[in-house]
Structure formats: C-alpha cells, structure tokens
Design a protein around this motif. Sequence first.
Motif, PDB file in Angstrom:
ATOM      1  N   GLY A 173      30.274  42.661  49.022  1.00 35.94           N
ATOM      2  CA  GLY A 173      31.034  41.448  49.285  1.00 35.94           C
ATOM      3  C   GLY A 173      31.845  40.994  48.085  1.00 35.94           C
ATOM      4  N   ALA A 174      31.220  41.027  46.891  1.00 33.62           N
ATOM      5  CA  ALA A 174      31.946  40.639  45.681  1.00 33.62           C
ATOM      6  C   ALA A 174      33.103  41.594  45.409  1.00 33.62           C
ATOM      7  N   PHE A 175      32.870  42.891  45.629  1.00 35.16           N
ATOM      8  CA  PHE A 175      33.934  43.879  45.428  1.00 35.16           C
ATOM      9  C   PHE A 175      35.099  43.621  46.379  1.00 35.16           C
ATOM     10  N   ALA A 176      34.788  43.382  47.653  1.00 34.41           N
ATOM     11  CA  ALA A 176      35.842  43.146  48.641  1.00 34.41           C
ATOM     12  C   ALA A 176      36.616  41.866  48.322  1.00 34.41           C
ATOM     13  N   GLY A 177      35.890  40.801  47.969  1.00 39.37           N
ATOM     14  CA  GLY A 177      36.571  39.551  47.636  1.00 39.37           C
ATOM     15  C   GLY A 177      37.485  39.692  46.432  1.00 39.37           C
ATOM     16  N   TRP A 178      37.048  40.448  45.433  1.00 31.73           N
ATOM     17  CA  TRP A 178      37.880  40.639  44.247  1.00 31.73           C
ATOM     18  C   TRP A 178      39.121  41.469  44.567  1.00 31.73           C
ATOM     19  N   GLN A 179      39.006  42.405  45.515  1.00 38.26           N
ATOM     20  CA  GLN A 179      40.187  43.183  45.907  1.00 38.26           C
ATOM     21  C   GLN A 179      41.226  42.283  46.573  1.00 38.26           C
ATOM     22  N   GLN A 200      39.393  45.651  34.794  1.00 36.34           N
ATOM     23  CA  GLN A 200      37.985  45.692  34.446  1.00 36.34           C
ATOM     24  C   GLN A 200      37.097  45.040  35.511  1.00 36.34           C
ATOM     25  N   GLY A 201      37.636  44.048  36.216  1.00 36.41           N
ATOM     26  CA  GLY A 201      36.848  43.431  37.278  1.00 36.41           C
ATOM     27  C   GLY A 201      36.475  44.427  38.356  1.00 36.41           C
ATOM     28  N   VAL A 243      41.597  39.100  45.813  1.00 35.68           N
ATOM     29  CA  VAL A 243      42.176  38.361  44.690  1.00 35.68           C
ATOM     30  C   VAL A 243      43.211  39.215  43.973  1.00 35.68           C
ATOM     31  N   ALA A 244      42.860  40.471  43.707  1.00 34.93           N
ATOM     32  CA  ALA A 244      43.789  41.374  43.019  1.00 34.93           C
ATOM     33  C   ALA A 244      45.012  41.671  43.876  1.00 34.93           C
ATOM     34  N   LEU A 245      44.818  41.719  45.194  1.00 29.39           N
ATOM     35  CA  LEU A 245      45.954  41.944  46.098  1.00 29.39           C
ATOM     36  C   LEU A 245      46.972  40.824  45.956  1.00 29.39           C
ATOM     37  N   GLY A 246      46.496  39.578  45.969  1.00 29.72           N
ATOM     38  CA  GLY A 246      47.412  38.461  45.778  1.00 29.72           C
ATOM     39  C   GLY A 246      48.078  38.486  44.419  1.00 29.72           C
ATOM     40  N   ARG A 247      47.323  38.852  43.394  1.00 29.94           N
ATOM     41  CA  ARG A 247      47.887  38.934  42.050  1.00 29.94           C
ATOM     42  C   ARG A 247      48.979  39.995  41.973  1.00 29.94           C
ATOM     43  N   VAL A 253      33.984  34.497  45.823  1.00 24.30           N
ATOM     44  CA  VAL A 253      34.884  35.101  44.843  1.00 24.30           C
ATOM     45  C   VAL A 253      36.323  34.696  45.094  1.00 24.30           C
ATOM     46  N   THR A 254      36.702  34.558  46.347  1.00 21.81           N
ATOM     47  CA  THR A 254      38.104  34.328  46.707  1.00 21.81           C
ATOM     48  C   THR A 254      38.516  32.863  46.610  1.00 21.81           C
ATOM     49  N   VAL A 255      37.641  31.956  47.033  1.00 22.93           N
ATOM     50  CA  VAL A 255      38.021  30.547  47.160  1.00 22.93           C
ATOM     51  C   VAL A 255      38.498  29.910  45.856  1.00 22.93           C
ATOM     52  N   PRO A 256      37.777  30.074  44.718  1.00 22.80           N
ATOM     53  CA  PRO A 256      38.253  29.383  43.509  1.00 22.80           C
ATOM     54  C   PRO A 256      39.617  29.842  43.036  1.00 22.80           C
ATOM     55  N   VAL A 257      39.998  31.079  43.338  1.00 25.19           N
ATOM     56  CA  VAL A 257      41.324  31.563  42.962  1.00 25.19           C
ATOM     57  C   VAL A 257      42.380  30.814  43.761  1.00 25.19           C
ATOM     58  N   LEU A 258      42.125  30.575  45.038  1.00 22.78           N
ATOM     59  CA  LEU A 258      43.057  29.814  45.863  1.00 22.78           C
ATOM     60  C   LEU A 258      43.151  28.369  45.380  1.00 22.78           C
TER      61      LEU A 258
END
Length: 350
Positions: A220-226, A186-187, A228-232, A288-293
Amino acid sequence: MSRGINEFEPIQAVIPEWAAILVALLTQLGDVWFLALLVGAVYWFASNRREDAMVVVGLTLAGLSLITALKHVFALPRPGEPLVALEALPGLVQPLYETTAMASGYGFPSGHALMTTVVYVTLARRLSIGTFRTRLAVSATVIALVGLSRVALGVHYLVDIVAGVAVGLTFLFVAERLLARYADDQGTVALSLAVVVSALSLPTTGLDPDAVLLFGASLGAFAGWQLVALGRDAFAADRPSTAARPLALRGTLAAAAFAPLVAALEYFEVLSLPAAGGALGLALGAFVTVPVLRHSERATRVWTSLIFWLAVLAFGIRQLFRPSTWRRGYTVGSHYASRFGRWVRTRTSG
C-alpha cells in the motif's frame, strides 16, 4: 543452553521497585506503536523533505519484516527474569505495567534494539534538526536506553540487544548503499526494499499474521508513493511527450501494487487475515497520498479543477435524465420532425 551471562541481577538490583513503571514506559520508545506514530508524523508534517521522510517509512517497514522473519528463523525463547512481580505493584498500575513491560514470543534478536537502530539512525541521517553529530548522539542514547530497559525488564538477554543493534546497523549499511545508487528516486527504492523483505518473510514465518499485515502495508505504501511520484512527474514535464513514459511506468507500478490489496478484499471474508492486510495496505496508501495533496499548491489546484468538472458532469447527467428534459426534447424533436416532413412533401409535390 542459556544465552545469558548473569546480567540481570546487577542491572535489576540498582532499580528500585517504584521505578519499574518508569522503565516500562521508557521501553515504549522502541515499541512498534510509538515508532509507527513517530515515523507517520515525520512523513505527514515534513512537507519540505517528503522524499527523505518516505525513505524512513520504507526502511521502517523493511526493518519490521526483517525482525519478524529473524525471530522465526532462530525461534529462541525469552528469559524468565522479570524486574518485579506483577502482584507486588499497586493494583492501579498493574494493567499498565503488564501492557508495557511484559512480552511474549521469540526473543532473539531483540526487535526493540533492531527497530530503534533502524528508525533513530535513519532519522538522524535524514532530518535537519540541529547538527548531524547531535542527532547521532541523541539516537545512540535512545538506542542504549531502550536496550538496557529491555534487559532490566527481563524480557531480553544482553546478547539479544547486541545482536539486534548489529543486525540493524548492517541492514542500514546495505540499504544506504542501495539508496546511493538510485539517488533520484530513493523513496521508491526504500519501499521496494520493504516489499521484497516483507514478501520473503511470508514463507519464512509460515504466513505469520504480522508478516501478512506488513506485506499489505508495504504494498500500500509503495502504491501510494507511486501516485505521489506520478503527480510530481506530471507537473515537472515540459511537454506531454516527455511525461508519457514515466507516467505510464508510475501508473503501472501503482496498479500492480494495489491489485493484490483489492483482490484480498474481494475474494476473502471481511474478517480474514488477507482482507485485513488488504485493508491496511489501502489505508496506508491513502495515508501516503493525502498529505501531498494537502501541502501541494499545484496538486490542490488540479484537485479543485477535477472536482469542479466532475460536479459539472454530474449536474449535466442529472439534467439529462430529468423527465422535464425528455419532454422538452420530445417536443422540440417533434416540432423539427414535422417541419422536415412538410419540407420533404413540398419538394416531392413540386
């Protein structure tokens, strides 16, 4: 022809002059800066509901692009019915009131009404604080108070507020149906919607600065979330073969979204509007990416390992290019070359 129904006098008559600044502060609950801070804080700290928080981010960006486009499509003026004259207020609070209570630009539909509807209703649906009925009641109260404050301040007609809420609810109805069809990601769906709506707003608004910045922010938000999803996806895969296709897809989507942002910084002047959009997009991608790390133990281990091996590689390269290394290598190489030469001469003479 006026859109009003003589709504200002009965509302403004019950508000004393001293309360004008309180009404101006109340309306900030629907201002862009406050909504951005609220949505950003939810995403940053809601580590256990990251996907839901990203849906809120995506729908917020899409809603901002939608209201930007609609205001340019209708191009209707605001009313000129201020709650109080600026000169009537004490000089100390005049700058604050001017900043918070006055508005410019087009007036229909109300951006505050649309955005409070989108953000607060989405938060009520996605958060887990209290019961859903309580969250919905709180969101409805905030929407009503912000809408009434806009009418009281004289920057919107009542029909502007009603139209903003109606458009916001319609947008959420369509978005939630779309999200329900792709419940596994959904993200990405919410951010894709933001990219599409922001791209459509560019020609609609004639490349309005807000539309350009929102397009960069959505990319930018879309790219950062991708990322995040890549790592997931990489952590969830049992075998490398099962992860190859989703990782390639995520990486391609992230690169495709980052490319225009980097190109804008590369080919336009630093202070130009496209460069500002590119910089905003890259900053939001990092946000978008930093807090996941920070909150992912596995991501932290991978990041630590990556830094360790990069440090080892840097140390090795540094040692390789030191003069003493080259001299030692030359000495050792000369020694073995002379030994090899003597061995060849011995074999030849024999």
